[in-house]
Scaffold this motif. Structure first.
Motif, mmCIF file in Angstrom:
data_model
loop_
_atom_site.group_PDB
_atom_site.id
_atom_site.type_symbol
_atom_site.label_atom_id
_atom_site.label_comp_id
_atom_site.label_asym_id
_atom_site.label_seq_id
_atom_site.Cartn_x
_atom_site.Cartn_y
_atom_site.Cartn_z
ATOM 1 N N VAL A 1 0.957 -1.322 -0.037
ATOM 2 C CA VAL A 1 -0.072 0.027 0.027
ATOM 3 C C VAL A 1 0.997 1.125 0.012
ATOM 4 O O VAL A 1 0.710 2.195 -0.758
ATOM 5 N N ILE A 2 1.797 1.526 0.956
ATOM 6 C CA ILE A 2 2.733 2.523 0.774
ATOM 7 C C ILE A 2 3.544 2.671 -0.322
ATOM 8 O O ILE A 2 3.694 3.861 -1.002
ATOM 9 N N GLY A 3 4.158 1.590 -0.932
ATOM 10 C CA GLY A 3 4.597 1.581 -2.277
ATOM 11 C C GLY A 3 3.899 2.124 -3.198
ATOM 12 O O GLY A 3 4.374 2.990 -4.012
ATOM 13 N N VAL A 4 2.656 1.709 -3.358
ATOM 14 C CA VAL A 4 1.693 2.211 -4.376
ATOM 15 C C VAL A 4 1.385 3.716 -4.244
ATOM 16 O O VAL A 4 1.480 4.418 -5.252
ATOM 17 N N LEU A 5 1.343 4.026 -3.088
ATOM 18 C CA LEU A 5 0.994 5.391 -2.763
ATOM 19 C C LEU A 5 2.090 6.368 -2.940
ATOM 20 O O LEU A 5 1.882 7.554 -3.402
ATOM 21 N N LEU A 6 3.283 6.046 -2.972
ATOM 22 C CA LEU A 6 4.637 6.950 -3.160
ATOM 23 C C LEU A 6 5.071 6.911 -4.576
ATOM 24 O O LEU A 6 5.699 8.007 -4.905
ATOM 25 N N ILE B 1 9.737 10.874 -2.319
ATOM 26 C CA ILE B 1 9.457 11.931 -1.703
ATOM 27 C C ILE B 1 10.616 13.049 -2.086
ATOM 28 O O ILE B 1 10.349 14.480 -2.390
ATOM 29 N N LEU B 2 11.857 12.990 -1.860
ATOM 30 C CA LEU B 2 12.877 14.206 -1.924
ATOM 31 C C LEU B 2 12.922 14.848 -3.243
ATOM 32 O O LEU B 2 12.818 15.869 -3.409
ATOM 33 N N PRO B 3 12.841 13.970 -4.478
ATOM 34 C CA PRO B 3 13.038 14.638 -5.721
ATOM 35 C C PRO B 3 11.579 15.552 -5.804
ATOM 36 O O PRO B 3 11.638 16.536 -6.475
ATOM 37 N N PHE B 4 10.404 14.906 -5.406
ATOM 38 C CA PHE B 4 9.140 15.849 -5.597
ATOM 39 C C PHE B 4 9.115 16.808 -4.796
ATOM 40 O O PHE B 4 8.698 18.296 -5.239
ATOM 41 N N ALA B 5 9.629 16.803 -3.348
ATOM 42 C CA ALA B 5 9.658 18.286 -2.650
ATOM 43 C C ALA B 5 10.629 19.142 -3.354
ATOM 44 O O ALA B 5 10.408 20.212 -3.293
ATOM 45 N N VAL B 6 11.525 18.745 -3.912
ATOM 46 C CA VAL B 6 12.594 19.684 -4.691
ATOM 47 C C VAL B 6 11.850 20.366 -5.605
ATOM 48 O O VAL B 6 12.012 21.665 -5.675
ATOM 49 N N VAL B 7 11.179 19.618 -6.493
ATOM 50 C CA VAL B 7 10.539 20.151 -7.624
ATOM 51 C C VAL B 7 9.376 21.094 -7.183
ATOM 52 O O VAL B 7 9.134 22.007 -7.805
ATOM 53 N N TYR B 8 8.897 20.773 -6.181
ATOM 54 C CA TYR B 8 7.605 21.489 -5.654
ATOM 55 C C TYR B 8 8.008 22.899 -5.089
ATOM 56 O O TYR B 8 7.423 23.757 -5.341
#
Length: 532
Positions: A155-160, A256-263
């Protein structure tokens, strides 16, 4: 405010499917049920395809102690499917949205606007991902016992997973936005890139069984390669197969880290991105005499310019053209496959060309260039109605544009098939005439259907081309009209009439139907268009 913006975007996406016009009532329950059934059918088809893929991988990899590799492969497949499906959507939503300035003029924080767009992209990525991960999980559940930790990891893998997809697609969408702003023929470039993605997909899918066999036979080598070259997916597989907490944490950081940087980059530059005036290469006007054109020539030219000005219209309206070329080239290249096919079914040795003409006809039925052509008049409908031109001529010009776009592909495909397949003169004529007759019919049929179900209150032309009732009815209706005589011939008529004669009769019937539709568009259809 975030929930409101997200709801507005979802409503805008769905309203085009269930509302025919701004001044008309919502479409009936039967139509909504039809759309729902169609959507469920398409989803189930994808789930079945991926389910068969993972069915061939699960037992061999798990028996070899490589359960984590099974989930790693599933994660990579889901990742690339999401990436291909979201790159162009990301470009449109984040960089080229047409309502940026309107929203920024309101008392809405720019970060809220950005989050609403990201939310829509995440939802679409989750849909693509579930098409892969859902059958992967179901297949594993049937063959192996699962623990609470494995379910939690799944579940966590699919959500992330979509967060990394969004980070990368945002980068590529930015590159595409820059490229499209610097070139003149950006629609052609978009079409070429999209067709390239499609060609790669078919190339990979045609070899999928070989890849499965290679993966099973060389599981250990592939596992070592994944460990070294695909670090996030290695831990993705470990987290799912073993419920490994450390792997789950490492995987979460990679997502999450690449997404946080892009955001952070997008949020700090969103106003500049949304309000920037992108420079475009403009042609220099050169004075030259204007040639006088006939009314029909001018109207057809207008329809062709509209078609070639929109990459989305080209991709969705003429997808059958792409399939025709792919099919004919495949038949020309894969001569060994045709030889093997004839050894299995020698009774079809003299019928390959007629069968190919039917296959090309089904490709022609997928072309819907004319189906949204009336709706695409949009708010400019009054211009077409006010010019001193008969409405029937306007409608016929839309059908002629469809024919001009599709018939050259029919001719090219027929030539390739006639060279690649054994055929006599009559069968060669069928290769040209059968798909040509279907093309003429679908061109007129699409205009007629769109005249019955127009949609003029679209915000983006995507709603008219992809979500309009006329496009769905035109494509499915054309294919159903082709399927009925095909089923009748296989079930009943094949014992009495040869396939060549039967196809000739079908050509005559399609020609007669085209004449009737053309007369309707010229007379009653023209009056109906003037009264829209």
């Amino acid at each position: 405010m975030f929930k409101t913006l997200l709801r507005i975007r979802m409503t805008a996406m769905l309203s085009g499917m269930f509302k025919s016009s701004k001044n008309q009532k919502q479409r009936g329950t039967a139509f909504k049920i039809l759309i729902g059934v169609l959507a469920v059918y398409v989803i189930l088809c994808f789930i079945f395809i991926f389910g068969m893929l993972f069915e061939g991988l699960c037992v061999p990899l798990c028996d070899a102690g490589l359960s984590w590799l099974y989930f790693s492969v599933a994660g990579m497949v889901a990742f690339f499917l999401c990436l291909i499906g979201s790159v162009f959507a990301t470009q449109t939503q984040l960089y080229d949205a047409k309502d940026n300035e309107l929203l920024l003029s309101m008392p809405i924080p720019p970060r809220t606007i950005l989050l609403s767009r990201i939310g829509i992209l995440l939802l679409s990525d989750y849909l693509f991902e579930l098409l892969v991960m859902l059958p992967a999980g179901i297949v594993f559940l049937f063959h192996r016992p699962v623990s609470i930790g494995m379910i939690f990891g799944f579940v966590i893998g699919v959500l992330l997973l979509p967060f990394l997809v969004l980070a990368i697609s945002a980068f590529f969408g930015w590159i595409l936005a820059i490229i499209s702003s610097k070139i003149r023929f950006k629609n052609i470039i978009t079409v070429i890139l999209s067709v390239g993605f499609l060609a790669v997909y078919f190339a990979v899918y045609s070899q999928i069984q070989n890849y499965i066999n290679l993966l099973i036979a060389n599981g250990s080598e592939v596992a070592n390669a994944v460990k070294k070259a695909a670090f996030p997916f290695y831990h993705f597989g470990l987290a799912m197969a073993d419920g490994n907490i450390i792997s789950m944490l490492l995987y979460a950081v990679c997502m999450i880290l690449p997404f946080a940087v892009v955001y952070m980059i997008l949020s700090h530059n969103f106003i500049r991105i949304a309000t920037s005036q992108k420079s475009t290469v403009k042609s220099v006007y050169k004075e030259k005499p204007v040639k006088v054109q006939s009314v029909r020539h001018a109207l057809v030219g207008k329809e062709l310019r509209r078609f070639f000005s929109s990459a989305m219209y080209m991709l969705n309206g003429a997808i059958g053209v792409v399939f025709m070329i792919i099919l004919s080239v495949f038949l020309a290249i894969k001569q060994d496959t045709m030889t093997e096919f004839l050894t299995v079914m020698p009774s079809l040795s003299g019928m390959l060309a007629p069968i190919a003409s039917v296959a090309l006809a089904f490709c022609c039925a997928m072309n819907i260039v004319s189906a949204p052509s009336v709706s695409l008049e949009g708010k400019s409908l009054w211009i077409a109605q006010s010019i001193p031109v008969d409405g029937g001529d306007i409608l016929c010009s839309k059908a002629f544009a469809h024919m001009i776009i599709c018939l050259p592909a029919v001719a090219v495909s027929a030539v390739i098939c006639s060279i690649a397949l054994p055929a006599n003169l009559f069968q060669i004529l069928l290769l040209f005439l059968v798909p040509a007759a279907v093309t003429v019919f679908t061109a007129l049929f699409g205009v007629w259907i769109n005249l019955l179900f127009p949609k003029f209150d679209w915000i983006n032309e995507t709603a008219a081309v992809k979500q309009g009732a006329s496009t769905i009815i035109a494509m499915l209706g054309s294919m159903a009209i082709l399927a009925v005589p095909a089923i009748l011939y296989i079930a009943l008529i094949s014992r009495f009439v040869s396939l060549e004669i039967y196809l000739l009769i079908c050509i005559i019937l399609f020609a007669a139907a085209s004449v009737l539709l053309g007369n309707y568009l010229k007379t009653r259809g023209g009056k109906k268009f003037a009264a829209l």
